[in-house]
Design an enzyme around this catalytic site. Structure first.
Site, PDB file in Angstrom:
ATOM      1  N   HIS A  73       0.821  -1.211   0.000  1.00 48.00           N
ATOM      2  CA  HIS A  73       0.000   0.000   0.000  1.00 48.00           C
ATOM      3  C   HIS A  73       0.855   1.261   0.000  1.00 48.00           C
ATOM      4  CE1 HIS A  73      -2.825  -2.758   2.472  1.00 48.00           C
ATOM      5  NE2 HIS A  73      -3.067  -2.916   1.185  1.00 48.00           N
ATOM      6  N   LYS A 101       6.097   6.369   6.945  1.00 51.75           N
ATOM      7  CA  LYS A 101       5.628   5.549   8.055  1.00 51.75           C
ATOM      8  C   LYS A 101       6.807   5.100   8.914  1.00 51.75           C
ATOM      9  CE  LYS A 101       1.823   3.653   5.335  1.00 51.75           C
ATOM     10  NZ  LYS A 101       1.279   2.458   4.691  1.00 51.75           N
ATOM     11  N   TYR A 160       1.958   1.634  13.628  1.00 54.17           N
ATOM     12  CA  TYR A 160       2.741   2.555  12.814  1.00 54.17           C
ATOM     13  C   TYR A 160       2.247   3.989  12.895  1.00 54.17           C
ATOM     14  CZ  TYR A 160      -0.862   1.620   9.193  1.00 54.17           C
ATOM     15  OH  TYR A 160      -2.025   1.463   8.499  1.00 54.17           O
TER      16      TYR A 160
END
Length: 183
Positions: free
Chosen positions: A62, A72, A132
């Site tokens: 993703h 992230k 995350y």
């Protein structure tokens, strides 16, 4: 905290200093100043996400596009995963290449995945709690994805393919060649 840059420029593996004694342990999992110095970038996280999955669950690959691209900082709170970042920056020398790292609650290691990368993970333990931080808010219209078994990327997931548990959405993702451009 020890910061190790991977072969993909901008991706870092982070290893915390863990202080253990008979009571348990203590560690600093995030400090913005230390983090920014360690990766030599200014990143400000605005959202935390968490998921729980069972063995064999593969989530990804993703990413977010355009103004909603996300960096992230990922870690595992319980269990163990194989974490994957794929460079999808069009002008990058490592475009289409990937990096893997095993993240575990035992090691408390983390992986920084900057903007311009697709990200995914596979649960290796019986269960895993994955956490995350994101530096941008999620936007459904800007969501992108790449099929986990893209032949050109050729990720070694280190797991029996027939035992993978993949959502319909992730199973229908396009190849890198046909995916939305990140920028």
């Amino acid at each position: 905290m020890i910061f190790t840059e991977t072969k993909l420029k901008g991706c870092f593996i982070l290893e915390p200093k863990i202080f253990k004694d008979e009571r348990g342990y203590f560690m600093e999992s995030f400090n913005e100043e230390t983090f920014q110095k360690g990766i030599n970038q200014q990143v400000h996280f605005v959202q935390d996400n968490q998921s729980f999955s069972t063995k064999g669950v593969l989530r990804g690959l993703h990413y977010q596009t355009g103004n909603y691209a996300q960096a992230k900082l990922v870690r595992v709170l319980q269990g163990e995963v194989l974490d994957v970042a794929v460079d999808i920056r069009p002008d990058s020398e490592t475009f289409g290449q990937y990096e893997t790292v095993i993240l575990s609650a035992e090691k408390q290691n983390q992986f920084f995945v900057p903007r311009g990368f697709a990200h995914g993970f596979l649960v290796l333990s019986e269960t895993a709690t994955f956490f995350y931080k994101c530096d941008n808010f999620y936007n459904a219209a800007s969501e992108g994805g790449i099929i986990y078994n893209d032949i050109e990327i050729a990720i070694n997931w280190q797991f029996e393919v027939e035992k993978l548990i993949i959502s319909d959405k992730d199973f229908l993702q396009p190849t890198l060649k046909n995916a939305k451009k990140v920028w």
